[in-house]
Scaffold this motif. Structure first.
Motif, mmCIF file in Angstrom:
data_model
loop_
_atom_site.group_PDB
_atom_site.id
_atom_site.type_symbol
_atom_site.label_atom_id
_atom_site.label_comp_id
_atom_site.label_asym_id
_atom_site.label_seq_id
_atom_site.Cartn_x
_atom_site.Cartn_y
_atom_site.Cartn_z
ATOM 1 N N LEU A 27 0.809 -1.213 0.000
ATOM 2 C CA LEU A 27 0.000 0.000 0.000
ATOM 3 C C LEU A 27 0.852 1.277 0.000
ATOM 4 C CD1 LEU A 27 -2.964 -0.821 2.379
ATOM 5 C CD2 LEU A 27 -3.076 -0.170 -0.013
ATOM 6 N N ALA A 28 2.113 1.176 0.464
ATOM 7 C CA ALA A 28 2.929 2.372 0.677
ATOM 8 C C ALA A 28 2.988 3.295 -0.543
ATOM 9 C CB ALA A 28 4.326 1.967 1.129
ATOM 10 N N PRO A 29 3.296 2.777 -1.766
ATOM 11 C CA PRO A 29 3.356 3.693 -2.902
ATOM 12 C C PRO A 29 2.040 4.395 -3.184
ATOM 13 C CG PRO A 29 4.219 1.548 -3.496
ATOM 14 C CD PRO A 29 3.623 1.404 -2.155
ATOM 15 N N TYR A 30 0.926 3.671 -3.041
ATOM 16 C CA TYR A 30 -0.373 4.285 -3.327
ATOM 17 C C TYR A 30 -0.652 5.435 -2.363
ATOM 18 C CZ TYR A 30 -1.190 0.247 -6.285
ATOM 19 O OH TYR A 30 -1.078 -0.691 -7.260
ATOM 20 N N ILE A 31 -0.367 5.181 -1.059
ATOM 21 C CA ILE A 31 -0.601 6.244 -0.075
ATOM 22 C C ILE A 31 0.261 7.455 -0.398
ATOM 23 C CG2 ILE A 31 -0.451 6.841 2.354
ATOM 24 C CD1 ILE A 31 -0.878 3.956 3.037
ATOM 25 N N ALA A 32 1.539 7.198 -0.762
ATOM 26 C CA ALA A 32 2.454 8.309 -1.022
ATOM 27 C C ALA A 32 1.991 9.119 -2.223
ATOM 28 C CB ALA A 32 3.864 7.774 -1.249
ATOM 29 N N VAL A 91 7.867 13.141 -8.889
ATOM 30 C CA VAL A 91 8.973 12.260 -8.506
ATOM 31 C C VAL A 91 8.447 11.008 -7.812
ATOM 32 C CG1 VAL A 91 10.912 12.064 -6.920
ATOM 33 C CG2 VAL A 91 10.757 14.009 -8.418
ATOM 34 N N ILE A 92 7.428 11.191 -6.960
ATOM 35 C CA ILE A 92 6.884 10.016 -6.275
ATOM 36 C C ILE A 92 6.175 9.104 -7.272
ATOM 37 C CG2 ILE A 92 5.122 9.319 -4.612
ATOM 38 C CD1 ILE A 92 6.116 11.408 -2.788
ATOM 39 N N LEU A 93 5.503 9.720 -8.259
ATOM 40 C CA LEU A 93 4.869 8.917 -9.305
ATOM 41 C C LEU A 93 5.933 8.125 -10.074
ATOM 42 C CD1 LEU A 93 2.047 8.507 -10.447
ATOM 43 C CD2 LEU A 93 2.533 10.257 -12.135
ATOM 44 N N PHE A 94 7.074 8.782 -10.336
ATOM 45 C CA PHE A 94 8.167 8.116 -11.047
ATOM 46 C C PHE A 94 8.721 6.962 -10.218
ATOM 47 C CE2 PHE A 94 12.604 7.607 -12.184
ATOM 48 C CZ PHE A 94 12.576 7.638 -13.569
ATOM 49 N N SER A 95 8.797 7.159 -8.888
ATOM 50 C CA SER A 95 9.365 6.115 -8.028
ATOM 51 C C SER A 95 8.484 4.883 -7.963
ATOM 52 C CB SER A 95 9.537 6.628 -6.600
ATOM 53 O OG SER A 95 10.010 7.916 -6.584
ATOM 54 N N PHE A 96 7.201 5.052 -8.340
ATOM 55 C CA PHE A 96 6.205 3.993 -8.204
ATOM 56 C C PHE A 96 6.710 2.647 -8.703
ATOM 57 C CE2 PHE A 96 2.107 1.988 -9.010
ATOM 58 C CZ PHE A 96 1.433 2.353 -7.875
ATOM 59 N N THR A 104 8.706 0.927 2.286
ATOM 60 C CA THR A 104 8.195 1.647 3.458
ATOM 61 C C THR A 104 9.123 2.781 3.843
ATOM 62 O OG1 THR A 104 7.498 -0.517 4.189
ATOM 63 C CG2 THR A 104 7.239 1.282 5.734
ATOM 64 N N GLU A 105 10.416 2.423 4.018
ATOM 65 C CA GLU A 105 11.391 3.446 4.385
ATOM 66 C C GLU A 105 11.410 4.560 3.351
ATOM 67 O OE1 GLU A 105 14.281 0.022 4.900
ATOM 68 O OE2 GLU A 105 15.512 1.792 5.229
ATOM 69 N N TYR A 106 11.475 4.151 2.079
ATOM 70 C CA TYR A 106 11.660 5.118 1.013
ATOM 71 C C TYR A 106 10.540 6.140 0.992
ATOM 72 C CZ TYR A 106 12.040 7.069 -3.600
ATOM 73 O OH TYR A 106 12.127 7.942 -4.639
ATOM 74 N N TYR A 107 9.271 5.653 0.940
ATOM 75 C CA TYR A 107 8.162 6.591 0.781
ATOM 76 C C TYR A 107 7.948 7.400 2.043
ATOM 77 C CZ TYR A 107 7.111 4.605 -3.685
ATOM 78 O OH TYR A 107 7.212 4.213 -4.981
ATOM 79 N N PRO A 235 15.439 9.238 -8.260
ATOM 80 C CA PRO A 235 14.352 10.159 -7.910
ATOM 81 C C PRO A 235 14.737 11.078 -6.751
ATOM 82 C CG PRO A 235 13.521 7.933 -8.092
ATOM 83 C CD PRO A 235 15.000 7.837 -8.167
ATOM 84 N N ILE A 236 15.525 10.542 -5.810
ATOM 85 C CA ILE A 236 15.947 11.376 -4.681
ATOM 86 C C ILE A 236 16.950 12.416 -5.147
ATOM 87 C CG2 ILE A 236 17.064 11.340 -2.431
ATOM 88 C CD1 ILE A 236 14.244 10.239 -2.553
#
Lengths: 482, 115
Positions: A27-32, A91-96, A104-107, A235-236
């Motif tokens: 779920l982590a990427p979706y929430i982010a 950027v978060i979309l790209f990290s998806f 978890t850590e990343y997002y 992305p970072i």
């Protein structure tokens, strides 16, 4: 003020993600993505409110201005707020699909970083500025070391040590300010500052501004940047090079124009630092073989342009600087995201060893980024650099010459990178499709580059708006109420 | 006055250790000394000798205005201490990782990075 809720959304979801991930990491990427999209929408509505009604002020917990913490969004801070929320979302979309392990850590930490950057942009309190800068610094250390390789850990330690010196300087400067004036609210400080002349004020100014100059990577203080930015996941790197140093630059503009507006020496220092960073950064970028390292040096060079333009302290120069801040963030995040794709496919950072075949989409997007960086007409880098050239020509014609020559060097290393990466199809690796979640951010950023190049009026009017309101009296009146 | 001198000495000592010592743990100790020097400075800015706690219940407003200790720097220092704890935690965990990867915590032996 809607964007405040955007900031809170980012900060809260940063802590929701680890809790949810106890069950499942999926779920982590979706929430982010959802949280950063909400922040972007709320920032956009705030932008409309600010342009319609002027400065938006919120007193935390209802404490009136000099006593409590004030959040204020004015015409200057709304531009970086839009940038941070928009580029952060992309950027978060790209990290998806790009980040496949330790999601978890990343997002969680990326959202915390974006939230703290939004905090720096919102706050109207010196100590709160320091706290948010520290949060962004700590999260950056963690993200730079994210790969847990030897290079990234060493880069992170180096970043941590140099940045600790910078934050200690900022804290000491704030302590001197509080000791002399007894207040930390920026508007109140500005009022008090014009009333007294204290011998400690130039010292505190020097400490705070050199601390911020370390954070935004000006040349004598830049040594951490070319190690730290390439060591992070791509992305970072885009966030660090596009947003974090831009926010440092915003803090310089905010502090020097609001708090220390009566000290003109700040601006002369900015010109000197800017010219040095501009040329040294470009020359160092020309000598690099590592793609991301080259881009990191290029960020230093572009920050130099912005510093020089802001240092002119004329309306045109400031407008050029702020417009270039927008363009720098867009171009650099585009190029770093692109470098992520390239390095992932080529399997090496070294441009000389890259021989893989890349899709024409990657090549096209990279070319747009490089041409915008070099400041070719019809790309956004040109329109802001043109303003900077004109502004510097009015003040010191010699600086224009240096800036134009530096642009030529920029074009040289950009074209060199493009030729080395894309024009030598010696490799045999096949072209595989890029996921849509990676194509869309690249396409949007590339379109923004072209859009701001063809219709520079958008950026110019945004920057012009910021500059016309840079006189600090409206800000002081809005914050202190009266 | 003496306390300002001491706090500045601590800042100088900490900065010296942070920048010039090669051992990373010693660098971190230097960082701790430097930030504690700044905290001492910040606390002594608001301190009064023989001051009372700024609680309105015990005394009148005018008595407090002249006799109480300024509470703001103490709140700032509390925040700053928390930040420093987090930085130290991150730094030490990074140093542990560096030791596992390279077997040394001397900055000059570690450095494969160019400026």
């Amino acid at each position: 003020m809607d964007s405040f809720y955007g900031l809170m959304t980012l900060l809260i979801t940063a802590f929701v993600i680890p809790v949810v991930s106890l069950k499942t990491e999926k779920l982590a990427p979706y929430i982010a993505v959802a949280s950063s999209f909400v922040a972007f929408i709320l920032s956009t509505t705030t932008a409309f409110t600010v342009f319609r009604e002027g400065i938006q002020v919120q007193q935390m917990e209802g404490w009136p201005a000099p006593f409590g913490i004030t959040l204020a969004v004015d015409h200057l801070s709304i531009i970086p707020i839009l940038l941070v929320s928009a580029v952060g979302f992309l950027v978060i979309l790209f990290s998806f699909r790009f980040i496949s392990r330790r999601k978890t850590e990343y997002y969680s930490i990326t959202l915390l970083l974006l939230g703290s950057l939004m905090g720096v942009l919102h706050t109207g309190d010196m100590f709160n500025l320091f706290v948010f800068l520290e949060i962004s610094a700590i999260t950056s250390y963690i993200l730079v070391a994210f790969k847990k390789e030897k290079e990234s850990i060493e880069a992170s330690i180096k970043y941590l040590i140099i940045n600790s010196i910078s934050t200690s300087m900022i804290l000491l400067g704030i302590a001197l300010l509080y000791g002399a004036l007894g207040t930390l609210n920026m508007a109140d400080l500005a009022l008090e500052m014009s009333a007294i002349s204290d011998t400690f004020m130039p010292i505190s100014m020097g400490l705070i501004l050199s601390g911020l100059a370390i954070k935004s990577g000006f040349v004598p203080f830049h040594t951490w940047l070319p190690d730290a930015h390439p060591a992070a996941p791509s992305p970072i790197s885009a966030i660090l090079s596009g947003l974090v140093i831009s926010v440092g630059m915003y803090a310089i503009i905010r502090v020097s124009s609001t708090v220390y507006s009566s000290y003109a020496v700040v601006f002369n220092m900015l010109i000197v630092l800017g010219v040095i960073s501009m040329t040294v950064g470009a020359l160092m970028a020309l000598m690099q073989h590592d793609l991301k390292r080259m881009l990191a040096y290029s960020s230093i060079s572009q920050m130099g342009y912005i510093g020089m333009a802001v240092g002119m302290a004329t309306p045109l120069g400031l407008a050029g600087g702020i417009f270039h801040l927008i363009n720098q963030a867009i171009i650099k995040s585009l190029l770093f995201l692109c470098s992520g794709v390239i390095i992932h496919k080529a399997g090496t950072h070294d441009m000389r060893k890259m021989g893989a075949k890349f899709s024409s989409f990657t090549a096209g997007v990279f070319l747009i980024g490089v041409l915008s960086l070099a400041g070719l007409p019809f790309f956004n880098g040109f329109s802001s650099k043109l303003l900077i050239y004109i502004a510097s020509f009015n003040a010191f014609p010699l600086l224009t010459v240096i800036a134009v020559v530096t642009s030529a060097i920029t074009a040289a290393y950009g074209i060199k990178a493009f030729v080395l990466i894309f024009m030598r199809n010696t490799g045999k690796s096949s072209i595989t499709g890029m996921p849509l979640t990676m194509q869309i951010p690249l396409a949007i950023l590339a379109m923004l580059c072209i859009l701001l190049g063809i219709i520079p009026g958008i950026g110019e009017s945004l920057a012009g708006f910021a500059v016309s309101n840079l006189n600090n009296m409206p800000y002081i009146r809005a914050v202190l109420g009266g | 006055m003496l306390v300002y001198v001491i706090s500045m000495l601590m800042v100088g000592l900490g900065a010296y250790a942070l920048m010039l010592k090669e051992n990373l743990i010693k660098k971190m100790i230097g960082l701790g000394i430097m930030s504690n020097g700044i905290h001492l400075f910040l606390i002594s800015v608001g301190y009064k000798i023989g001051g009372v706690a700024p609680i309105l219940k015990q005394a009148g407003l005018e008595y407090l205005a002249t006799h109480s200790v300024d509470p703001v720097p103490q709140a700032l220092v509390m925040t700053s201490i928390v930040i420093n704890i987090s930085i130290t935690a991150v730094a030490l965990s990074l140093i542990i990782q560096a030791y596992r990867k390279t077997g040394t915590i001397e900055a000059d032996k570690l450095r494969s990075l160019r400026g």
